[in-house]
Write a protein that holds these residues in place. Structure first.
Motif, PDB file in Angstrom:
ATOM      1  N   PRO A   1       0.818  -1.271   0.180  1.00 44.96           N
ATOM      2  CA  PRO A   1      -0.149  -0.030   0.205  1.00 44.96           C
ATOM      3  C   PRO A   1       0.962   1.279  -0.144  1.00 44.96           C
ATOM      4  CG  PRO A   1       0.435  -0.894   2.158  1.00 44.96           C
ATOM      5  CD  PRO A   1       1.073  -1.845   1.421  1.00 44.96           C
ATOM      6  N   GLY A   2       0.107   2.406  -0.208  1.00 46.57           N
ATOM      7  CA  GLY A   2       0.667   3.727  -0.020  1.00 46.57           C
ATOM      8  C   GLY A   2       0.423   3.911   1.494  1.00 46.57           C
ATOM      9  N   ARG A   3       0.850   5.209   1.741  1.00 46.66           N
ATOM     10  CA  ARG A   3       0.758   5.652   3.239  1.00 46.66           C
ATOM     11  C   ARG A   3       0.458   6.980   3.464  1.00 46.66           C
ATOM     12  NH1 ARG A   3       2.984   9.447   3.081  1.00 46.66           N
ATOM     13  NH2 ARG A   3       5.237  10.108   3.072  1.00 46.66           N
ATOM     14  N   LEU A   4      -0.544   7.321   4.378  1.00 47.84           N
ATOM     15  CA  LEU A   4      -0.798   8.694   4.882  1.00 47.84           C
ATOM     16  C   LEU A   4       0.035   9.069   6.077  1.00 47.84           C
ATOM     17  CD1 LEU A   4      -2.613  10.991   4.546  1.00 47.84           C
ATOM     18  CD2 LEU A   4      -4.270  10.106   5.995  1.00 47.84           C
ATOM     19  N   ASP A   5       0.846  10.053   5.881  1.00 43.84           N
ATOM     20  CA  ASP A   5       1.824  10.627   7.168  1.00 43.84           C
ATOM     21  C   ASP A   5       0.658  11.314   7.933  1.00 43.84           C
ATOM     22  OD1 ASP A   5       3.905  11.514   8.681  1.00 43.84           O
ATOM     23  OD2 ASP A   5       4.111  13.330   7.157  1.00 43.84           O
TER      24      ASP A   5
ATOM     25  N   VAL B   1       2.017  10.557  -1.054  1.00 48.59           N
ATOM     26  CA  VAL B   1       1.532   9.241  -0.299  1.00 48.59           C
ATOM     27  C   VAL B   1       2.473   7.881  -0.567  1.00 48.59           C
ATOM     28  CG1 VAL B   1      -0.829   9.996   0.019  1.00 48.59           C
ATOM     29  CG2 VAL B   1      -0.234   8.993  -2.172  1.00 48.59           C
ATOM     30  N   ALA B   2       3.535   8.195  -0.786  1.00 51.64           N
ATOM     31  CA  ALA B   2       4.451   7.156  -0.872  1.00 51.64           C
ATOM     32  C   ALA B   2       4.576   6.154  -2.121  1.00 51.64           C
ATOM     33  CB  ALA B   2       4.501   6.233   0.339  1.00 51.64           C
TER      34      ALA B   2
ATOM     35  N   PHE C   1      -8.517   9.277  10.140  1.00 51.21           N
ATOM     36  CA  PHE C   1      -7.355  10.177   9.311  1.00 51.21           C
ATOM     37  C   PHE C   1      -7.666   9.710   7.740  1.00 51.21           C
ATOM     38  CE2 PHE C   1      -5.617   9.096  13.566  1.00 51.21           C
ATOM     39  CZ  PHE C   1      -5.381  10.357  14.012  1.00 51.21           C
ATOM     40  N   ILE C   2      -7.786  11.025   7.231  1.00 52.38           N
ATOM     41  CA  ILE C   2      -8.007  11.002   5.748  1.00 52.38           C
ATOM     42  C   ILE C   2      -7.285  11.839   4.990  1.00 52.38           C
ATOM     43  CG2 ILE C   2      -9.986  11.282   3.999  1.00 52.38           C
ATOM     44  CD1 ILE C   2     -11.824  10.744   6.276  1.00 52.38           C
ATOM     45  N   GLY C   3      -6.769  11.472   3.709  1.00 52.51           N
ATOM     46  CA  GLY C   3      -5.845  12.530   2.981  1.00 52.51           C
ATOM     47  C   GLY C   3      -6.809  13.096   1.740  1.00 52.51           C
TER      48      GLY C   3
ATOM     49  N   ILE D   1      -2.871   3.250   3.306  1.00 52.95           N
ATOM     50  CA  ILE D   1      -4.107   3.892   2.686  1.00 52.95           C
ATOM     51  C   ILE D   1      -4.552   2.481   1.911  1.00 52.95           C
ATOM     52  CG2 ILE D   1      -3.549   6.197   2.594  1.00 52.95           C
ATOM     53  CD1 ILE D   1      -2.428   5.712   0.031  1.00 52.95           C
ATOM     54  N   THR D   2      -5.993   2.708   1.514  1.00 53.59           N
ATOM     55  CA  THR D   2      -6.558   1.465   0.771  1.00 53.59           C
ATOM     56  C   THR D   2      -5.765   1.377  -0.787  1.00 53.59           C
ATOM     57  OG1 THR D   2      -8.323   3.058  -0.119  1.00 53.59           O
ATOM     58  CG2 THR D   2      -8.772   1.645   1.913  1.00 53.59           C
TER      59      THR D   2
END
Length: 433
Positions: free
Chosen positions: A11-15, A129-130, A210-212, A33-34
């Motif tokens: 997955p990607g990630r949310l910082d 988001v990586a 936590f949402i981006g 993240i999804t």
């Protein structure tokens, strides 16, 4: 006999908190993240590499080449491979993928002789988001499966970071690769970036989200501003080391021996000690040539002081010291939310967490990593009932804004803000859950 199809994903990630303080040893909090990157791989034996990468926006990139072109006299040399990828910019993107094979060949002894690979990425590029880490981790997992490799502890993300630092040439910290490898849905992953102390995942309270929201401003970790901010922080650390009596020779020797002051990390300095002993020694800004003449090298292996540039040393050194404290306090508040039944007390904790997020956002701007667009989004978010916090994320300079929403009211507010931003800017902005 046909080779088997090997599959992997990451997955990607949310910082959520921590961001650019990772390279200074901070505690960071990351959320998977999804959106993911999916990889399918079939090994070949003729050194040919046919790679198709389907990006989140629908575009497809195709690479067809010989793996041996990136070897120097049959050997893997990182500098040589980096230059070969950069020589042909239209296919430079493949460094994130073939770089995994090069690193595994050098570090784990595989005999890579080409492959057909298909990548499908739901993680959009340039959103902070990586996306690159998800490509690296998924690609490395697939190649590792094909060669029956095993890894100890955090070895795989460490090697994935090596791809980005030494082959792509981007000076990222280890946070993204660790988060992409170990992040789990519905949790925050605490990492003490010294360099890779991964802690147990923390369940996010059910009423906290936590949402981006994508700002629409493209972020690049290889961009000059991120590199300059990172370099300036390490210049600040060098000034601290000199204040403690270490000359250039001492710094080099201590780095090799692992005996640098504060283990080499600014984040191991408390705020009180920093203010009393070091803050007054730091220049607001310093020309690269002046720093080199007075202090010599830094301890960073992936940035180089440019003699002709001026660096904002004080702000970039202050940021990680204070950010580490903010993240620790943010986590302490989060940890007691589920055991705090009193509504007023709970609201106070959430409000304090929002304050830490805003302080982080403002500190990014002081370092030079803010934008008008992300400032606007944060201000708008904090006017919405149910959104308790907002901040720029990752490497800053655009990318994604992280929101902390509470309950159904907060979820509704984030989705409403997202629609308003898409309409206002005339763009299809991504939403990261």
């Amino acid at each position: 006999m046909n080779e088997p199809i090997i599959k992997a994903s990451a997955p990607g990630r949310l910082d959520v908190m921590g961001g650019i303080a990772d390279y200074s040893g901070s505690l960071v909090l990351q959320k998977a993240i999804t959106q993911q990157t999916f990889v399918e791989l079939v090994l070949r034996n003729d050194y040919q590499c046919y790679i198709v990468s389907q990006l989140s926006g629908g575009e497809s990139l195709i690479f067809n080449g010989d793996f041996r072109d990136y070897l120097n006299s049959s050997e893997v040399q990182y500098d040589y491979a980096q230059q070969k990828f950069k020589q042909h910019q239209p296919s430079a993107w493949v460094a994130y993928i073939l770089g995994c094979a090069l690193v595994l060949q050098k570090e784990k002894g595989i005999d890579f002789r080409g492959a057909d690979m298909k990548l499908v990425s739901q993680v959009p590029n340039g959103k902070g988001v990586a996306s690159s880490a998800s490509v690296e981790v998924a690609s490395m997992q697939a190649i590792a499966k094909a060669f029956n490799l095993t890894f100890s502890s955090t070895e795989l993300p460490v090697l994935a970071q090596r791809v980005e630092n030494l082959i792509v040439g981007a000076p990222c910290g280890l946070m993204d690769q660790l988060a992409s490898c170990f992040g789990k849905p519905g949790t925050l992953l605490p990492i003490v970036c010294q360099p890779d102390q991964v802690k147990d995942s923390i369940e996010i309270p059910k009423d906290i989200h936590f949402i981006g929201i994508d700002s629409g401003i493209r972020h690049s970790v290889a961009g000059a501003s991120y590199s300059d901010v990172r370099c300036a922080a390490f210049m600040g650390y060098a000034i601290v080391a000199h204040a403690l009596g270490l000359n250039n020779h001492d710094v080099i020797r201590s780095k090799k021996l692992g005996t640098l002051p504060y283990n080499g990390y600014l984040c191991n300095i408390t705020i009180d000690e920093f203010k009393q002993r070091f803050e007054h020694l730091l220049p607001e800004s310093i020309k690269g040539i002046t720093f080199l003449e007075q202090y010599g090298i830094t301890t960073d292996s992936v940035t180089v002081v440019d003699p002709d540039k001026t660096y904002q040393v004080k702000a970039c050194t202050i940021h990680p010291v204070y950010e580490n404290y903010r993240v620790q306090q943010f986590l302490a508040c989060l940890a007691v939310l589920d055991t705090t039944p009193n509504t007023a007390d709970r609201s106070g904790l959430i409000k304090q967490m929002g304050t830490y997020m805003l302080e982080t956002h403002e500190s990014y701007s002081i370092c030079g990593l803010g934008t008008v667009r992300t400032d606007t989004i944060v201000k708008l978010a904090l006017t919405k009932k149910g959104i308790a916090g907002a901040r720029i994320t990752g490497g800053g300079n655009g990318g994604t804004v992280c929101m902390m929403a509470t309950g159904e009211e907060g979820l509704t507010a984030v989705h409403e803000l997202h629609r308003e931003l898409c309409e206002h800017y005339g763009e299809d902005l991504s939403l990261f859950l």
